[in-house]
Design a protein around this motif. Structure first.
Motif, mmCIF file in Angstrom:
data_model
loop_
_atom_site.group_PDB
_atom_site.id
_atom_site.type_symbol
_atom_site.label_atom_id
_atom_site.label_comp_id
_atom_site.label_asym_id
_atom_site.label_seq_id
_atom_site.Cartn_x
_atom_site.Cartn_y
_atom_site.Cartn_z
ATOM 1 N N LEU A 1 -12.314 53.364 32.340
ATOM 2 C CA LEU A 1 -13.322 54.396 32.594
ATOM 3 C C LEU A 1 -14.072 54.625 31.279
ATOM 4 O O LEU A 1 -13.463 55.014 30.283
ATOM 5 N N THR A 2 -15.365 54.361 31.281
ATOM 6 C CA THR A 2 -16.160 54.457 30.056
ATOM 7 C C THR A 2 -16.993 55.734 30.072
ATOM 8 O O THR A 2 -17.774 55.957 30.998
ATOM 9 N N PHE A 3 -16.830 56.533 29.030
ATOM 10 C CA PHE A 3 -17.532 57.810 28.889
ATOM 11 C C PHE A 3 -18.575 57.693 27.779
ATOM 12 O O PHE A 3 -18.221 57.383 26.641
ATOM 13 N N PRO A 4 -19.849 57.948 28.085
ATOM 14 C CA PRO A 4 -20.876 57.841 27.047
ATOM 15 C C PRO A 4 -20.740 58.918 25.967
ATOM 16 O O PRO A 4 -21.124 58.703 24.829
ATOM 17 N N GLY A 5 -20.153 60.058 26.307
ATOM 18 C CA GLY A 5 -19.939 61.136 25.340
ATOM 19 C C GLY A 5 -18.463 61.294 25.043
ATOM 20 O O GLY A 5 -17.621 61.132 25.923
ATOM 21 N N ARG B 1 0.975 53.402 35.427
ATOM 22 C CA ARG B 1 2.106 53.108 34.547
ATOM 23 C C ARG B 1 1.836 53.583 33.130
ATOM 24 O O ARG B 1 2.682 54.184 32.502
ATOM 25 N N LEU B 2 0.651 53.289 32.617
ATOM 26 C CA LEU B 2 0.269 53.669 31.253
ATOM 27 C C LEU B 2 -1.179 54.145 31.242
ATOM 28 O O LEU B 2 -1.992 53.666 32.028
ATOM 29 N N ALA B 3 -1.467 55.049 30.319
ATOM 30 C CA ALA B 3 -2.844 55.493 30.118
ATOM 31 C C ALA B 3 -3.067 55.689 28.627
ATOM 32 O O ALA B 3 -2.160 56.112 27.908
ATOM 33 N N LEU C 1 -13.193 55.770 25.982
ATOM 34 C CA LEU C 1 -12.731 54.864 27.023
ATOM 35 C C LEU C 1 -11.320 55.278 27.403
ATOM 36 O O LEU C 1 -10.487 55.508 26.527
ATOM 37 N N ILE C 2 -11.088 55.401 28.698
ATOM 38 C CA ILE C 2 -9.729 55.621 29.189
ATOM 39 C C ILE C 2 -9.288 54.335 29.839
ATOM 40 O O ILE C 2 -9.959 53.807 30.726
ATOM 41 N N ALA C 3 -8.160 53.804 29.369
ATOM 42 C CA ALA C 3 -7.581 52.582 29.926
ATOM 43 C C ALA C 3 -6.347 52.965 30.727
ATOM 44 O O ALA C 3 -5.463 53.653 30.222
ATOM 45 N N LEU C 4 -6.315 52.523 31.980
ATOM 46 C CA LEU C 4 -5.216 52.842 32.884
ATOM 47 C C LEU C 4 -4.561 51.554 33.366
ATOM 48 O O LEU C 4 -5.229 50.730 33.985
ATOM 49 N N GLU C 5 -3.291 51.372 33.066
ATOM 50 C CA GLU C 5 -2.560 50.234 33.621
ATOM 51 C C GLU C 5 -1.968 50.719 34.939
ATOM 52 O O GLU C 5 -1.192 51.673 34.957
#
Length: 172
Positions: A10-14, A32-34, A117-121
């Protein structure tokens, strides 16, 4: 639909708008992971938060199992068994954490300047919940399947090892 093991981005411009989405993501089915990465306007990258479902379970579970086996040797055996089991479980968790760190390095170019950026596995039975979260927060969502991302991380690790070996050779 069969279950997919994906990395959902999930990409956040701010950089100020990711926190509530990160908190909500912790309740997504199959998570599982974030990790939340943030880049300042001048390009400095920081890992702002992480979440691991079941963190510590391997350490505690291995410790309890070791303690039960050690119980056969008495109280001291139980203590030593617990310590040995916990050490083995902790080693497994540490290895997993190192792999996750390498993955975050591979993701770092995707974090926009002044953004996050939020990375979610995740193991997703359906893309719906993560897509709804992205829509609610008005951000882009991208999926990378596990195999493709693992290959990207392994290639980056190999390149880093080759570069380190080249630097070592140059020093000699």
């Amino acid at each position: 639909m069969s279950e997919q093991h994906n990395l959902v981005l999930l990409t956040f411009p701010g950089a100020t708008t990711w926190r509530s989405a990160f908190d909500e993501a912790q309740h997504l089915p199959g998570l599982r992971l974030a990790a939340a990465l943030e880049r300042s306007a001048d390009g400095v990258l920081a890992v702002r938060d992480t979440y691991a479902k079941g963190a510590g379970v391997a350490t505690v579970g291995s410790g309890l199992l070791g303690g039960l086996v050690g119980l056969l040797a008495g109280p001291v055996g139980m203590l030593l068994g617990f310590a040995a089991g916990a050490a083995l479980g902790n080693a497994a968790e540490e290895r997993y954490a190192n792999e996750a760190g390498a993955a975050l390095i591979v993701l770092s170019p995707r974090v926009p300047d002044g953004g996050a950026l939020i990375a979610l596995e995740m193991r997703e039975a359906s893309p719906g919940p993560a897509d709804e979260l992205a829509a609610e927060h008005r951000v882009m969502v991208e999926r990378i399947d596990e195999q493709t991302f693992t290959e990207q991380v392994r290639a980056a690790e190999k390149k880093a090892e080759e570069q380190k070996a080249g630097e070592q050779k140059a020093r000699e």
